[in-house]
Write a protein that holds these residues in place. Structure first.
Motif, PDB file in Angstrom:
ATOM      1  N   UNK A 149       0.842  -1.207   0.000  1.00  0.00           N
ATOM      2  CA  UNK A 149       0.000   0.000   0.000  1.00  0.00           C
ATOM      3  C   UNK A 149       0.867   1.243   0.000  1.00  0.00           C
ATOM      4  N   UNK A 150       0.488   2.169  -0.868  1.00  0.00           N
ATOM      5  CA  UNK A 150       1.147   3.483  -0.893  1.00  0.00           C
ATOM      6  C   UNK A 150       0.166   4.483  -0.298  1.00  0.00           C
ATOM      7  N   UNK A 151       0.643   5.210   0.690  1.00  0.00           N
ATOM      8  CA  UNK A 151      -0.213   6.200   1.327  1.00  0.00           C
ATOM      9  C   UNK A 151       0.441   7.565   1.326  1.00  0.00           C
ATOM     10  N   UNK A 152      -0.372   8.594   1.421  1.00  0.00           N
ATOM     11  CA  UNK A 152       0.185   9.948   1.564  1.00  0.00           C
ATOM     12  C   UNK A 152      -0.760  10.775   2.415  1.00  0.00           C
ATOM     13  N   UNK A 153      -0.151  11.542   3.290  1.00  0.00           N
ATOM     14  CA  UNK A 153      -0.916  12.504   4.074  1.00  0.00           C
ATOM     15  C   UNK A 153      -0.669  13.851   3.416  1.00  0.00           C
ATOM     16  N   UNK A 154      -1.731  14.583   3.201  1.00  0.00           N
ATOM     17  CA  UNK A 154      -1.631  15.778   2.370  1.00  0.00           C
ATOM     18  C   UNK A 154      -2.059  17.015   3.160  1.00  0.00           C
ATOM     19  N   UNK A 155      -1.155  17.994   3.248  1.00  0.00           N
ATOM     20  CA  UNK A 155      -1.470  19.218   3.980  1.00  0.00           C
ATOM     21  C   UNK A 155      -1.473  20.425   3.060  1.00  0.00           C
ATOM     22  N   UNK A 156      -1.727  21.591   3.638  1.00  0.00           N
ATOM     23  CA  UNK A 156      -1.961  22.781   2.815  1.00  0.00           C
ATOM     24  C   UNK A 156      -0.689  23.541   2.437  1.00  0.00           C
ATOM     25  N   UNK A 157       0.191  23.730   3.424  1.00  0.00           N
ATOM     26  CA  UNK A 157       1.476  24.373   3.165  1.00  0.00           C
ATOM     27  C   UNK A 157       1.370  25.718   2.466  1.00  0.00           C
ATOM     28  N   UNK A 158       2.352  25.984   1.625  1.00  0.00           N
ATOM     29  CA  UNK A 158       2.401  27.266   0.922  1.00  0.00           C
ATOM     30  C   UNK A 158       1.311  27.358  -0.143  1.00  0.00           C
ATOM     31  N   UNK A 159       0.813  26.206  -0.572  1.00  0.00           N
ATOM     32  CA  UNK A 159      -0.123  26.195  -1.696  1.00  0.00           C
ATOM     33  C   UNK A 159      -1.470  26.809  -1.317  1.00  0.00           C
ATOM     34  N   UNK A 160      -2.079  26.281  -0.275  1.00  0.00           N
ATOM     35  CA  UNK A 160      -3.391  26.826   0.085  1.00  0.00           C
ATOM     36  C   UNK A 160      -3.519  27.134   1.576  1.00  0.00           C
ATOM     37  N   UNK A 161      -2.433  26.915   2.337  1.00  0.00           N
ATOM     38  CA  UNK A 161      -2.468  27.312   3.743  1.00  0.00           C
ATOM     39  C   UNK A 161      -2.104  28.782   3.886  1.00  0.00           C
ATOM     40  N   UNK A 162      -1.865  29.194   5.119  1.00  0.00           N
ATOM     41  CA  UNK A 162      -1.595  30.617   5.361  1.00  0.00           C
ATOM     42  C   UNK A 162      -0.119  30.953   5.232  1.00  0.00           C
ATOM     43  N   UNK A 163       0.151  31.932   4.390  1.00  0.00           N
ATOM     44  CA  UNK A 163       1.490  32.510   4.230  1.00  0.00           C
ATOM     45  C   UNK A 163       1.235  33.989   4.016  1.00  0.00           C
ATOM     46  N   UNK A 164       2.106  34.828   4.547  1.00  0.00           N
ATOM     47  CA  UNK A 164       1.938  36.248   4.261  1.00  0.00           C
ATOM     48  C   UNK A 164       1.208  36.952   5.371  1.00  0.00           C
ATOM     49  N   UNK A 165       1.007  38.266   5.156  1.00  0.00           N
ATOM     50  CA  UNK A 165       0.578  39.044   6.301  1.00  0.00           C
ATOM     51  C   UNK A 165      -0.782  39.717   6.217  1.00  0.00           C
ATOM     52  N   UNK A 166      -1.147  40.135   7.415  1.00  0.00           N
ATOM     53  CA  UNK A 166      -2.233  41.077   7.625  1.00  0.00           C
ATOM     54  C   UNK A 166      -3.606  40.629   7.193  1.00  0.00           C
ATOM     55  N   UNK A 167      -3.766  39.361   6.932  1.00  0.00           N
ATOM     56  CA  UNK A 167      -5.120  38.907   6.679  1.00  0.00           C
ATOM     57  C   UNK A 167      -5.363  37.690   7.529  1.00  0.00           C
ATOM     58  N   UNK A 168      -6.439  37.762   8.230  1.00  0.00           N
ATOM     59  CA  UNK A 168      -6.768  36.654   9.109  1.00  0.00           C
ATOM     60  C   UNK A 168      -6.908  35.372   8.287  1.00  0.00           C
ATOM     61  N   UNK A 169      -7.429  35.522   7.080  1.00  0.00           N
ATOM     62  CA  UNK A 169      -7.623  34.319   6.258  1.00  0.00           C
ATOM     63  C   UNK A 169      -6.732  34.395   5.020  1.00  0.00           C
ATOM     64  N   UNK A 170      -5.435  34.444   5.279  1.00  0.00           N
ATOM     65  CA  UNK A 170      -4.510  34.635   4.162  1.00  0.00           C
ATOM     66  C   UNK A 170      -4.137  33.316   3.495  1.00  0.00           C
ATOM     67  N   UNK A 171      -5.122  32.484   3.247  1.00  0.00           N
ATOM     68  CA  UNK A 171      -4.812  31.192   2.634  1.00  0.00           C
ATOM     69  C   UNK A 171      -5.191  31.151   1.168  1.00  0.00           C
TER      70      UNK A 171
END
Ligand code: BGC
Length: 903
Positions: free
Chosen positions: A217-239
């Motif tokens: 079995x090949x498995x992967x756990x997938x997170x948001x990171x720079x792609x769709x998670x929060x990076x950058x400033x001044x916005x509460x929802x900067x994702x």
């Protein structure tokens, strides 16, 4: 014993590339031994490592080449296929004709070409198609609307006779892969940050040892990171910068002994489910509920009823190009055991890691099912002993862990990292502090440490450590400004002022190779480089990338040139050249009168200076001239005489305009600031006659500040070098050794373990600077590090001989330091410099690797008494700085100081 051995073999700047981005990879090695030089080399490349180790190569086995060259020798063998494992080695001849053994072969994996990808991007459906049941998702307490991490899985069969297997994998977001319940590789935050609309990095892992014949079995756990998670400033929802949900692509190649290759690829047969990771976000932290763990989800035999099918899709606006990793990955590198320092009034237990790092904490507990633990991270404590978090802005930097309650368990977050030294741990009722254990783990791009520096001054040693730790804390896939608050961008001025320091501390050649791709990807259609790269991600308001300010947009030109001087990598410079020209054209055409008033965008000036500010147009114009000058050097090195002449002419025009606009007949520059004189002197903007005047004005400006610096990000780098190069080494040392505000020593005296963003990040009088912008881990002011290596220890590059084939050895002995012991592992080999001062006498020991030479340049007033035991005739005028040439090998020099501070 061999007199000459090749060491530190690299192919395309990496010890063992897993995927090649070129059809003609280049080979390099350092040298060690007693020999004076390499007279010839021979390279071999082949598919059989045993053959290669004795000089036989199926792919390329050229004759020996008479040459001293040891860098970037391009492959010239048979065409390389994809997904091939090759080995290479080299042997060398010394000047007497003696031959070294073949070096231990190094592995190269050729990787995949664009057309080799059959795998499709897969993701969890935004909305499931009609007729599909949506399994009830756990109602997470998720105030940030971050998403749970997706588990993706696929069962497959391995037939008998597996010879080797390679997993090619990437994500839009972050992934952690596993096969049959075992984690694949040791990278974290993979695949790293790029502009995912243009390119995504794939990793290639040898997973032969993970597989068994039959069910897998090949498995992967997938997170948001720079792609769709929060990076950058001044916005509460900067994702959601690059897209709305993470996605995975993977292709497993199973090579069988019968020559057949089976491919397991992401596609419609994969399934997905959400589990214990309620969210894991760079800025917010991770929320992990161990009660939701799904045992065996990534192993055969797991019952995945209730798992959803994945959506197979083409990412918007187009699928990124999949490129091999050009840089070493991010890994867990250093571990600390935090010390409990007390209980805050809030009830939280406060732990001190002892070092400000970027990373996370692993928590080991034995707890009851449902017990919840909270870890909050901060860089400082406030006056009440509480964690100081105001400077994190919108970043919550908080991890939550809920225990499963089945014996000892460990929580370690996956897709988040924090910038912190202190941890506030909130325990559930009934759990005693002494039953939990914390391990703080630093993560960063795992580049080789190449420099070491110690001296007889503890504060300076701590400063050198702090500089290195700020580099560790910020070299995380890209060079960022800071790791703790809601920002973490690849700001180009921070990087350019620090780049030369960075290159002494670590081997940044591959890291820059990757980052320059990001810089080029970010370049705007009008030629503007951007303030940050990868491009400031689109935010929900779709604000586009910010064109580069003076000193920021110029960064790529200056760093490419430095990269060439340090590593001798002409190919990178040649490939970068068109993009660099477009930038210079862009600012050139906008400023016909040569004063840089236009196309300056956010003009940050000498950012975060203290004391009188420098005129921003003056700073911008100085950088304009310097950029044009540097382009002339680049063009010259690339053998482009017409361009060289044009850039020189442009630089001349800017210089003339600069002098007319900002310099008075007495050499006084608009604003009369330290930075004004530093830039004018270091960028050679002034006519010869005015230089001594400008130098005097610089000294006056320092005296007015009571011998303290007042520079910001752009000025600071030039302070010690300019002072020392203009006969004021004593002033440079005073700045270095100063422990009062403002200066490097001030933060060290306050207990800093990293470089602060601001000189007054915290002062006894005013406490913390404005929480709006006050990082305690920002490397820009650490740009003094280059001076410690290049001038205090005296291991400096020789601009006429890029790649450290020759060095300038030009130390600034000073009784206040007592001694210095430094080394730098250059691309050619290990250089060391150790000096000790007793009274007015200095004993200096140096060592140069084979195939290099050095020019000893003593300061005025330093007299060489003996070299390797042989006394030197004293014929020179003592006012003339002495020059001597030394060859490879160790040397001992005795020097007498006739001027300068007495001990
Ligand atoms: C960053 C910097 C950057 C600057 C530009 C800040 O927010 O932290 O280090 O260079 O903005 O002015």
């Amino acid at each position: 014993m061999f007199r000459l051995l090749p060491t530190h073999l690299t192919c395309e700047r990496l010890a063992a590339p897993r995927g090649l981005a070129t059809a003609t990879p280049r080979f390099s090695w350092a040298l060690q031994g007693d020999a004076a030089r390499q007279s010839a080399y021979q390279i071999v490349v082949g598919a059989d490592g045993n053959h290669v180790s004795d000089g036989r190569g199926s792919h390329w086995a050229p004759d020996p080449v008479s040459s001293q060259n040891q860098h970037f020798i391009a492959y010239g063998g048979q065409t390389l296929g994809s997904d091939e494992v090759l080995y290479w080695s080299v042997r060398v001849w010394d000047e007497t004709g003696a031959i070294s053994p073949w070096a231990e072969p190094r592995e190269i994996l050729t990787g995949l070409r664009d057309t080799d990808w059959q795998a499709r991007w897969i993701a969890r459906y935004f909305v499931l198609p009609a007729g599909r049941e949506i399994p009830a998702d756990t109602p997470y307490d998720n105030p940030f609307q971050a998403r749970p991490a997706d588990h993706m899985r696929c069962d497959f069969t391995v037939k008998p006779g597996l010879a080797r297997a390679t997993l090619y994998i990437s994500a839009l977001g972050l992934y952690e892969a596993s096969i049959n319940g075992r984690r694949v590789g040791d990278e974290v935050m993979a695949p790293g940050w790029t502009d995912y609309h243009q390119r995504a990095i794939y990793q290639a892992h040898d997973v032969t040892g993970h597989l068994t014949e039959g069910a897998n079995t090949l498995g992967a756990l997938l997170g948001e990171g720079w792609y769709c998670g929060r990076v950058g400033h001044n916005q509460r929802r900067a994702g959601n910068h690059y897209g709305g949900r993470p996605a995975l692509i993977a292709q497993l190649h199973l090579h069988h002994t019968d020559g057949s290759v089976a491919r397991i690829a992401t596609g419609p047969e994969w399934t997905t489910h959400q589990g214990p990771v309620a969210y894991s976000d760079f800025l917010m932290g991770e929320h992990y509920d161990a009660r939701l763990e799904m045992d065996g989800w990534d192993a055969p035999g797991f019952d995945d009823t209730g798992w959803q099918p994945v959506e197979v899709f083409d990412p918007d606006p187009q699928p990124p190009r999949l490129v091999p990793a050009k840089s070493p990955p991010v890994r867990e590198t250093v571990r600390f055991t935090p010390k409990l320092v007390g209980k805050a009034r809030s009830g939280a237990l406060i732990y001190d890691v002892g070092q400000n790092i970027a990373g996370y904490v692993a928590l080991d507990v034995t707890a009851a099912r449902g017990d919840s633990f909270t870890l909050r991270h901060g860089e400082m404590l406030d006056a009440d002993g509480e964690l100081y978090v105001a400077n994190l802005r919108f970043a919550q930097a908080t991890d939550h862990f809920t225990a499963r309650g089945a014996g000892p368990e460990r929580f370690k977050p996956r897709f988040t990292f924090h910038g912190f030294r202190f941890v506030a741990l909130t325990l559930p009722d009934g759990i005693a502090a002494d039953t939990v254990s914390l391990t703080a783990i630093a993560i960063h791009s795992d580049l080789d440490i190449t420099g070491s520096f110690t001296s007889g001054n503890a504060m300076v040693n701590q400063l050198a450590e702090n500089i290195l730790w700020s580099q560790r804390g910020n070299f995380l896939s890209v060079p960022t400004d800071c790791p703790q608050r809601d920002e973490r961008y690849g700001w180009s001025a921070d990087a350019q002022v620090f780049w030369r320091t960075a290159g002494f501390n670590m081997d940044v050649s591959a890291f820059f190779g990757k980052w320059f791709d990001d810089i080029a990807d970010a370049q705007l259609p009008d030629g503007a480089f951007t303030d940050v790269a990868p491009s400031k991600p689109l935010n929900p308001y779709r604000i586009t990338a910010q064109p580069g300010a003076p000193g920021w947009g110029d960064g790529p030109v200056l760093m490419v040139w430095q990269h060439y001087l340090r590593y001798g990598d002409a190919r990178l410079m040649a490939e970068a050249y068109p993009a660099l020209c477009r930038w210079l054209d862009h600012i050139d055409s906008a400023n016909p009168d040569r004063i840089r008033k236009n196309a300056v965008y956010n003009n940050y000036g000498d950012w975060l200076n203290v004391g009188p500010p420098s005129d921003r147009t003056m700073v911008a114009t100085a950088y304009f001239a310097h950029t044009a000058d540097t382009m002339a050097q680049v063009a010259h090195a690339l053998g482009r005489p017409a361009d060289t002449a044009a850039f020189e002419a442009l630089a001349g025009e800017i210089r003339t305009a600069f002098n007319a606009a900002f310099v008075d007949p007495d050499g006084r520059i608009t604003g009369d600031t330290q930075t004004a004189y530093l830039l004018a002197l270091d960028f050679a903007l002034l006519p010869e006659t005015l230089r001594p005047r400008a130098r005097d004005h610089l000294i006056e400006a320092l005296d007015r500040a009571d011998g303290h610096l007042q520079t910001g990000f752009l000025g600071v780098r030039h302070l010690c070098p300019v002072l020392a190069d203009h006969g004021a080494a004593d002033y440079a040392y005073r700045l270095l050794l100063n422990e009062t505000y403002p200066g490097w020593g001030f933060s060290v005296r306050q207990g800093a373990t990293t470089i602060w963003e601001r000189w007054d990040g915290w002062t006894p009088e005013n406490g913390f600077q404005s929480a709006n912008m006050n990082s305690f881990n920002h490397y820009a002011y650490g740009s003094v590090g280059e001076w410690l290596f290049a001038r205090v220890a005296g291991i400096d590059w020789d601009e006429t001989n890029p790649g450290f084939a020759a060095v300038r050895l030009c130390p600034l002995f000073d009784a206040r330091l007592g001694f210095v012991r430094a080394s730098y592992r250059a691309p050619t080999g290990l250089f060391s410099s150790e000096w000790e001062m007793t009274g007015r006498s200095v004993r200096w020991q140096i060592a140069l690797p084979p195939n290099t030479s050095g020019t000893i340049e003593l300061s005025a007033g330093d007299r060489l008494v003996s070299l390797d035991g042989a006394p030197l005739p004293q014929t020179r005028n003592q006012q003339d700085p002495e020059r001597h040439t030394v060859v490879a090998g160790p040397h001992t020099l005795i020097i007498e100081r006739t001027q300068g501070a007495t001990p």
